[in-house]
Motif scaffolding. Structure first.
Motif, mmCIF file in Angstrom:
data_model
loop_
_atom_site.group_PDB
_atom_site.id
_atom_site.type_symbol
_atom_site.label_atom_id
_atom_site.label_comp_id
_atom_site.label_asym_id
_atom_site.label_seq_id
_atom_site.Cartn_x
_atom_site.Cartn_y
_atom_site.Cartn_z
ATOM 1 N N TYR A 166 0.834 -1.189 0.000
ATOM 2 C CA TYR A 166 0.000 0.000 0.000
ATOM 3 C C TYR A 166 0.873 1.245 0.000
ATOM 4 C CZ TYR A 166 -4.328 -2.578 0.992
ATOM 5 O OH TYR A 166 -5.418 -3.404 0.916
ATOM 6 N N THR A 167 0.360 2.307 -0.618
ATOM 7 C CA THR A 167 1.089 3.570 -0.645
ATOM 8 C C THR A 167 0.911 4.305 0.678
ATOM 9 O OG1 THR A 167 -0.778 4.862 -1.484
ATOM 10 C CG2 THR A 167 0.603 3.741 -3.123
ATOM 11 N N VAL A 168 1.732 5.321 0.873
ATOM 12 C CA VAL A 168 1.635 6.132 2.087
ATOM 13 C C VAL A 168 0.255 6.782 2.180
ATOM 14 C CG1 VAL A 168 2.485 8.229 3.214
ATOM 15 C CG2 VAL A 168 4.103 6.528 2.346
ATOM 16 N N ASP A 169 -0.257 7.318 1.058
ATOM 17 C CA ASP A 169 -1.569 7.954 1.075
ATOM 18 C C ASP A 169 -2.669 6.949 1.419
ATOM 19 O OD1 ASP A 169 -0.548 10.440 0.507
ATOM 20 O OD2 ASP A 169 -0.897 10.292 -1.660
ATOM 21 N N GLU A 170 -2.561 5.731 0.896
ATOM 22 C CA GLU A 170 -3.559 4.704 1.201
ATOM 23 C C GLU A 170 -3.535 4.343 2.684
ATOM 24 O OE1 GLU A 170 -3.827 2.332 -3.087
ATOM 25 O OE2 GLU A 170 -2.337 1.749 -1.600
ATOM 26 N N ILE A 171 -2.339 4.213 3.231
ATOM 27 C CA ILE A 171 -2.218 3.880 4.656
ATOM 28 C C ILE A 171 -2.769 5.016 5.506
ATOM 29 C CG2 ILE A 171 -0.602 3.343 6.519
ATOM 30 C CD1 ILE A 171 1.252 2.161 4.348
ATOM 31 N N ALA A 172 -2.499 6.261 5.102
ATOM 32 C CA ALA A 172 -3.015 7.408 5.841
ATOM 33 C C ALA A 172 -4.541 7.386 5.867
ATOM 34 C CB ALA A 172 -2.513 8.706 5.212
ATOM 35 N N GLY A 173 -5.150 7.061 4.720
ATOM 36 C CA GLY A 173 -6.601 6.985 4.671
ATOM 37 C C GLY A 173 -7.144 5.877 5.548
ATOM 38 N N LEU A 174 -6.463 4.746 5.556
ATOM 39 C CA LEU A 174 -6.905 3.618 6.370
ATOM 40 C C LEU A 174 -6.819 3.921 7.850
ATOM 41 C CD1 LEU A 174 -5.155 0.678 4.460
ATOM 42 C CD2 LEU A 174 -7.604 0.928 4.788
ATOM 43 N N ALA A 175 -5.710 4.535 8.262
ATOM 44 C CA ALA A 175 -5.464 4.773 9.684
ATOM 45 C C ALA A 175 -6.094 6.064 10.191
ATOM 46 C CB ALA A 175 -3.957 4.793 9.948
ATOM 47 N N GLY A 176 -6.591 6.907 9.264
ATOM 48 C CA GLY A 176 -7.182 8.170 9.682
ATOM 49 C C GLY A 176 -6.159 9.152 10.210
ATOM 50 N N VAL A 177 -4.957 9.131 9.633
ATOM 51 C CA VAL A 177 -3.892 10.046 10.045
ATOM 52 C C VAL A 177 -3.347 10.738 8.807
ATOM 53 C CG1 VAL A 177 -3.290 8.651 12.058
ATOM 54 C CG2 VAL A 177 -2.106 8.258 9.882
ATOM 55 N N SER A 178 -2.447 11.687 9.002
ATOM 56 C CA SER A 178 -1.865 12.398 7.872
ATOM 57 C C SER A 178 -0.757 11.566 7.236
ATOM 58 C CB SER A 178 -1.273 13.733 8.338
ATOM 59 O OG SER A 178 -0.111 13.497 9.127
ATOM 60 N N PRO A 179 -0.472 11.810 5.937
ATOM 61 C CA PRO A 179 0.664 11.123 5.308
ATOM 62 C C PRO A 179 1.969 11.352 6.060
ATOM 63 C CG PRO A 179 -0.716 12.130 3.626
ATOM 64 C CD PRO A 179 -1.243 12.607 4.961
ATOM 65 N N ASN A 180 2.150 12.554 6.629
ATOM 66 C CA ASN A 180 3.376 12.812 7.385
ATOM 67 C C ASN A 180 3.497 11.881 8.589
ATOM 68 O OD1 ASN A 180 4.359 14.804 5.725
ATOM 69 N ND2 ASN A 180 3.465 16.484 6.905
ATOM 70 N N THR A 181 2.359 11.572 9.226
ATOM 71 C CA THR A 181 2.382 10.644 10.357
ATOM 72 C C THR A 181 2.788 9.254 9.889
ATOM 73 O OG1 THR A 181 0.699 11.888 11.561
ATOM 74 C CG2 THR A 181 0.989 9.568 12.167
ATOM 75 N N VAL A 182 2.274 8.849 8.715
ATOM 76 C CA VAL A 182 2.655 7.537 8.171
ATOM 77 C C VAL A 182 4.142 7.506 7.872
ATOM 78 C CG1 VAL A 182 2.312 5.892 6.288
ATOM 79 C CG2 VAL A 182 0.356 7.123 7.247
ATOM 80 N N TRP A 183 4.659 8.571 7.224
ATOM 81 C CA TRP A 183 6.090 8.628 6.940
ATOM 82 C C TRP A 183 6.896 8.505 8.234
ATOM 83 C CZ3 TRP A 183 8.106 7.560 2.603
ATOM 84 C CH2 TRP A 183 7.531 7.946 1.389
ATOM 85 N N SER A 184 6.424 9.176 9.291
ATOM 86 C CA SER A 184 7.128 9.106 10.573
ATOM 87 C C SER A 184 7.117 7.685 11.121
ATOM 88 C CB SER A 184 6.467 10.069 11.563
ATOM 89 O OG SER A 184 7.083 9.978 12.832
ATOM 90 N N ARG A 185 5.971 7.005 11.020
ATOM 91 C CA ARG A 185 5.894 5.628 11.511
ATOM 92 C C ARG A 185 6.790 4.701 10.706
ATOM 93 N NH1 ARG A 185 -0.722 5.333 12.504
ATOM 94 N NH2 ARG A 185 -0.714 6.732 14.321
ATOM 95 N N LEU A 186 6.825 4.897 9.396
ATOM 96 C CA LEU A 186 7.705 4.079 8.563
ATOM 97 C C LEU A 186 9.173 4.332 8.910
ATOM 98 C CD1 LEU A 186 5.942 4.370 5.088
ATOM 99 C CD2 LEU A 186 5.990 2.368 6.585
ATOM 100 N N ARG A 187 9.504 5.607 9.155
ATOM 101 C CA ARG A 187 10.888 5.931 9.524
ATOM 102 C C ARG A 187 11.268 5.269 10.838
ATOM 103 N NH1 ARG A 187 12.660 9.432 12.958
ATOM 104 N NH2 ARG A 187 10.655 10.527 13.084
#
Length: 212
Positions: A166-187
């Motif tokens: 899944y892309t960062v944007d897709e994960i953000a939509g699933l989790a109800g968070v911003s893409p920046n939050t997803v990037w932070s979690r991936l980092r």
């Protein structure tokens, strides 16, 4: 008759958003319509089973039970579904989280049982994913073992990104968070994986040539 839902292909850049054919069915199932519930399970069951297999491995003894647990969790979560992503993505997210939870429970039980052999990870049925191209079956299992020790939100982001593609944007939509939050979690997750390299040369091979 509509074919059961399958894992969605990557969207074409510039294409209009895909209509979610399952949304009406999901809303009816959320209202506890028995026929809608049966149809929705038929539509999503195969994809959720494949997702559970990718996390647990196809020969894991609990694949069927965990899939059933994921389906029940999906039905319980439907009333809170806000259609911020597709129903299929929502179902696969629940399958990922249920399977990760099952792995954690298995790890706790294993502390008191004899060690079990590593389960073979399932191939990506849509063809090789970026994750599957980069790692062998055993390395993939070792990475999942590291995920078992991470905070739930970080493990979820890594599993959705690397296991399901899944892309960062897709994960953000699933989790109800911003893409920046997803990037932070991936980092944070990648940093945890790098720390695991210290005593594991096989995991080190995973990241050779993949640093960006």
């Amino acid at each position: 008759m509509r074919k059961p839902a399958t894992d969605l292909p990557a969207p074409v850049e510039g294409a209009p958003p895909r209509a979610d054919d399952l949304l009406g069915l999901a809303r009816a199932a959320a209202a506890r319509d028995p026929a809608a519930i049966r149809t929705l399970i038929t539509e999503l069951g195969g994809s959720m089973l494949r997702t559970v297999r990718k996390v647990l491995g196809p020969h894991h003894a609990d694949v069927e039970d965990v899939t059933q647990e994921a389906v029940l969790a999906l039905l319980q979560a439907l009333p809170s579904f806000r259609a911020e992503c597709t129903v299929l993505h929502f179902a696969n997210r629940i399958a990922v989280m249920t399977a990760l939870g099952a792995r954690r429970r298995s790890r706790l039980r294993a502390r008191f049982d004899e060690p079990a052999e590593l389960a073979e990870a399932a191939p990506d049925e849509r063809g090789p994913s970026p994750f599957a191209q980069a790692v062998s079956t055993r390395r993939r299992e070792m990475v999942l073992d590291v995920l078992d020790r991470m905070p739930e939100s970080t493990a979820e982001a890594l599993a959705l990104h690397f296991v399901l593609g899944y892309t960062v944007d897709e994960i953000a939509g699933l989790a109800g968070v911003s893409p920046n939050t997803v990037w932070s979690r991936l980092r944070l997750g990648k940093e945890a994986l790098r720390r695991a390299l210290a005593n594991n040369t096989k995991l080190a091979e995973l990241f050779r040539g993949r640093e960006s």
